[in-house]
Write an enzyme that holds these catalytic residues in place. Structure first.
Site, PDB file in Angstrom:
ATOM      1  N   LYS A  55       0.767  -1.165   0.018  1.00 10.17           N
ATOM      2  CA  LYS A  55       0.045   0.015  -0.157  1.00 10.17           C
ATOM      3  C   LYS A  55       0.935   1.361  -0.131  1.00 10.17           C
ATOM      4  CE  LYS A  55      -4.446   1.233   0.282  1.00 10.17           C
ATOM      5  NZ  LYS A  55      -5.454   0.461  -0.408  1.00 10.17           N
ATOM      6  N   ASP A  59      -7.058   4.428  -4.188  1.00 11.22           N
ATOM      7  CA  ASP A  59      -7.781   4.339  -2.993  1.00 11.22           C
ATOM      8  C   ASP A  59      -8.296   5.729  -2.636  1.00 11.22           C
ATOM      9  OD1 ASP A  59      -7.800   2.419  -0.534  1.00 11.22           O
ATOM     10  OD2 ASP A  59      -7.355   4.378   0.345  1.00 11.22           O
TER      11      ASP A  59
HETATM   12  P1  NDP Z   1     -12.875   8.022  -2.309  1.00  7.84           P
HETATM   13  O1  NDP Z   1     -11.782   8.966  -1.865  1.00  7.84           O
HETATM   14  O2  NDP Z   1     -13.490   7.804  -3.471  1.00  7.84           O
HETATM   15  O3  NDP Z   1     -14.268   8.301  -1.201  1.00  7.84           O
HETATM   16  C1  NDP Z   1     -13.933   8.475   0.136  1.00  7.84           C
HETATM   17  C2  NDP Z   1     -15.322   8.960   0.677  1.00  7.84           C
HETATM   18  O4  NDP Z   1     -15.092   8.576   2.160  1.00  7.84           O
HETATM   19  C3  NDP Z   1     -15.581  10.528   0.552  1.00  7.84           C
HETATM   20  O5  NDP Z   1     -17.131  10.485   0.322  1.00  7.84           O
HETATM   21  C4  NDP Z   1     -15.033  11.183   1.773  1.00  7.84           C
HETATM   22  O6  NDP Z   1     -15.674  12.171   2.037  1.00  7.84           O
HETATM   23  C5  NDP Z   1     -15.372  10.053   2.854  1.00  7.84           C
HETATM   24  N1  NDP Z   1     -14.432  10.086   3.945  1.00  7.84           N
HETATM   25  C6  NDP Z   1     -13.120  10.001   3.762  1.00  7.84           C
HETATM   26  N2  NDP Z   1     -12.420  10.191   4.806  1.00  7.84           N
HETATM   27  C7  NDP Z   1     -13.328  10.599   5.899  1.00  7.84           C
HETATM   28  C8  NDP Z   1     -13.572  10.726   7.224  1.00  7.84           C
HETATM   29  N3  NDP Z   1     -12.508  11.063   7.851  1.00  7.84           N
HETATM   30  N4  NDP Z   1     -14.689  10.979   7.718  1.00  7.84           N
HETATM   31  C9  NDP Z   1     -15.934  11.027   7.117  1.00  7.84           C
HETATM   32  N5  NDP Z   1     -15.801  10.600   5.516  1.00  7.84           N
HETATM   33  C10 NDP Z   1     -14.584  10.246   5.153  1.00  7.84           C
HETATM   34  O7  NDP Z   1     -12.445   6.490  -1.538  1.00  7.84           O
HETATM   35  P2  NDP Z   1     -12.853   5.216  -2.033  1.00  7.84           P
HETATM   36  O8  NDP Z   1     -14.365   5.181  -2.161  1.00  7.84           O
HETATM   37  O9  NDP Z   1     -12.028   4.689  -3.203  1.00  7.84           O
HETATM   38  O10 NDP Z   1     -12.454   4.561  -0.475  1.00  7.84           O
HETATM   39  C11 NDP Z   1     -13.286   4.281   0.317  1.00  7.84           C
HETATM   40  C12 NDP Z   1     -12.885   3.181   1.286  1.00  7.84           C
HETATM   41  O11 NDP Z   1     -12.800   2.033   0.763  1.00  7.84           O
HETATM   42  C13 NDP Z   1     -11.569   3.486   2.125  1.00  7.84           C
HETATM   43  O12 NDP Z   1     -11.224   2.821   3.282  1.00  7.84           O
HETATM   44  C14 NDP Z   1     -10.717   2.593   1.190  1.00  7.84           C
HETATM   45  O13 NDP Z   1      -9.374   2.337   1.638  1.00  7.84           O
HETATM   46  C15 NDP Z   1     -11.597   1.409   0.653  1.00  7.84           C
HETATM   47  N6  NDP Z   1     -11.298   0.574  -0.556  1.00  7.84           N
HETATM   48  C16 NDP Z   1     -11.326   1.205  -1.657  1.00  7.84           C
HETATM   49  C17 NDP Z   1     -10.878   0.520  -2.803  1.00  7.84           C
HETATM   50  C18 NDP Z   1     -11.361   0.973  -4.115  1.00  7.84           C
HETATM   51  O14 NDP Z   1     -11.122   0.171  -4.940  1.00  7.84           O
HETATM   52  N7  NDP Z   1     -11.151   2.144  -4.465  1.00  7.84           N
HETATM   53  C19 NDP Z   1     -10.803  -1.230  -2.692  1.00  7.84           C
HETATM   54  C20 NDP Z   1     -10.940  -1.425  -1.248  1.00  7.84           C
HETATM   55  C21 NDP Z   1     -11.188  -0.550  -0.128  1.00  7.84           C
HETATM   56  P3  NDP Z   1     -14.727  13.596   1.764  1.00  7.84           P
HETATM   57  O15 NDP Z   1     -14.761  14.137   0.291  1.00  7.84           O
HETATM   58  O16 NDP Z   1     -15.480  14.664   2.639  1.00  7.84           O
HETATM   59  O17 NDP Z   1     -13.464  13.356   2.401  1.00  7.84           O
END
Ligand code: NDP
Length: 449
Positions: free
Chosen positions: A129, A169
């Site tokens: 990662k 991510d």
């Molecule tokens: P994105 O950046 O596309 O979206 C993240 C989302 O989570 C946004 O809506 C963001 O809101 C919100 N968020 C982030 N930090 C916080 C926080 N501290 N409190 C509340 N909301 C928060 O990321 P992904 O959708 O790709 O990833 C989301 C999760 O899924 C992560 O844990 C990632 O590790 C996991 N994941 C992702 C994969 C992928 O293929 N993308 C694969 C496997 C797991 P804001 O814009 O306000 O920050």
């Protein structure tokens, strides 16, 4: 140490001492170790060869400076990371996260989780990662591009299709992967498609990769429901976040007959009792790169924005935390249990705190850990690597079918192994043990490396 087999206490203490202050990493290690007691009893060869101790120490950790110029001509400095955790099963594989909260402890927790997740997919991928404390929010396209180019100017020497294959991510989507791939190609003079996954469809990407993590999580829940002779039909679902994982989880829940009534970002949540309008959500988040509050405006009174409160106060049958680590506290878990939630599946990595997981277990709520439930993203990345290696591209339907099959296999292997180790129905134990055994066997076979 509560919940740990005596022979694993020393290992945990060593991890905590050698990685001081990295609390998310400690949490991820502890959570896996809590499941491994019966495994060390049954397989003394793992302890004899220090397999678990070796697993807790990354093969390689890289930290580097990322200097770049913002639009006003000011020099900005960020820190870049890549933790190459374990390559027993294949090249290191795992995403890059761009978020101000990123530090070594976050990257290590994610890399550690990734080892078991990748192992569970059954595909030939190791775990790693990376990321940076760069905050893309509010940055122009040109700033994001300059940052990505500077980041890759160091990272390129550490990665490669047979070495280490990063992906997206939080904060890293197709746009960022494009800038990173462009810089890699320029520096190396190689169109090495397999070096990064999550690419755009016209330049080496795979169908379904964008949708894969969200779809996969919902396929996993569908398997849980099917095992209980139930379905998504009419189920009320809450999905936290509104990024890549959340958007496509919502889309698939609706396709399978459920209704997602709320989603969020870090500023608050939106409640839309008629069901989140996926086209509006995609327009707000993917096209306009707006905030979740903008969704309400676009829905002209049909939805409500609730600022600064926990989304888990919204009653639901199924909860899919899909934003970030430790977003479901013990208090949130109590709210969910009280409102009658029966299934919690982690779309995000480690979104549920240990207190929440414990409360779910006590209340009989089915809990699917991220390393199993969200493995569809990395599994489809591995399918992207297969297509790149054979210079082929598969249709959406074919790729989605393969994703669904992989999620079904992960689901079944979690249940089978949980049963075998005396913990029927415990998806967390099943995922930890099944993920561990495949990688541990490979480590034994490869000798002391
Ligand atoms: P994105 O950046 O596309 O979206 C993240 C989302 O989570 C946004 O809506 C963001 O809101 C919100 N968020 C982030 N930090 C916080 C926080 N501290 N409190 C509340 N909301 C928060 O990321 P992904 O959708 O790709 O990833 C989301 C999760 O899924 C992560 O844990 C990632 O590790 C996991 N994941 C992702 C994969 C992928 O293929 N993308 C694969 C496997 C797991 P804001 O814009 O306000 O920050």
């Amino acid at each position: 140490m509560s919940g740990l087999h005596p022979s694993l206490c020393d290992i945990y203490e060593e991890v905590a001492r050698r990685n001081a202050g990295e609390k998310e990493f400690h949490q991820a290690v502890f959570e896996v170790l809590t499941s491994l007691g019966p495994v060390v009893d049954k397989h003394p060869e793992f302890a004899d060869n220090a397999v678990i101790r070796r697993l807790c120490e990354p093969e390689r950790q890289i930290i580097f400076r990322v200097p770049w110029l913002d639009d006003s001509g000011t020099v900005q400095i960020n820190r870049g990371f890549r933790v190459e955790f374990n390559s027993a099963l294949g090249p290191f594989k795992g995403g890059l996260r761009f978020h101000p909260s990123v530090y070594l402890g976050i990257v290590k927790f994610l890399g550690f989780e990734q080892i078991f997740k990748n192992s569970l997919t059954g595909l030939p991928i190791g775990g790693g990662k990376g990321g940076s404390d760069f905050d893309p929010k509010g940055r122009s396209d040109a700033e994001v591009m300059r940052f990505c180019q500077s980041f890759m100017t160091e990272l390129y020497r550490h990665i490669g299709e047979y070495t280490d294959v990063p992906a997206g991510d939080i904060g890293v989507g197709t746009r960022e992967i494009g800038y990173l791939f462009g810089q890699y190609k320029r520096i190396t003079n190689r169109y090495e498609s397999g070096v990064l996954t999550g690419k755009g469809l016209t330049w080496g990407g795979s169908q379904v990769r964008t949708e894969a993590t969200g779809y996969g999580t919902v396929f996993f829940v569908d398997e849980i429901l099917r095992a209980a002779r139930d379905s998504f039909d009419g189920k009320r679902v809450v999905v936290s976040g509104s990024g890549n994982v959340a958007i496509y989880a919502i889309e698939k829940v609706h396709a399978l007959g459920g209704i997602v009534v709320a989603c969020s970002d870090s500023s608050g949540y939106v409640l839309d009792e008629k069901g989140i309008d996926i086209d509006v959500l995609k327009d707000v988040k993917e096209v306009q790169r707006g905030r979740i509050s903008d969704y309400v405006e676009a829905r002209a009174g049909a939805a409500q924005f609730v600022e600064g409160r926990s989304i888990w106060e919204v009653p639901c049958d199924i909860a899919l935390p899909s934003a970030t680590q430790n977003e479901v506290s013990g208090a949130d878990a109590e709210l969910l249990i009280k409102s009658g939630c029966r299934i919690v599946a982690e779309g995000a990595n480690m979104p549920c705190t240990p207190e929440a997981v414990k409360l779910f277990a006590e209340a009989g709520v089915t809990f699917a850990p991220g390393k199993a439930a969200n493995a569809g993203g990395v599994a489809t990345s591995a399918l992207e690597m297969q297509q790149n290696a054979s210079r082929d591209s598969w249709t959406f339907e074919d790729t989605e079918q393969r994703l669904a099959e992989i999620m079904g296999r992960i689901h079944d292997s979690c249940l089978t192994i949980a049963d075998e180790y005396g913990q029927p129905g415990n998806y967390m134990a099943g995922a930890n043990i099944a993920g561990f055994i495949r990688v541990a066997d490979a480590m034994l076979a490869l000798g002391l490396v």
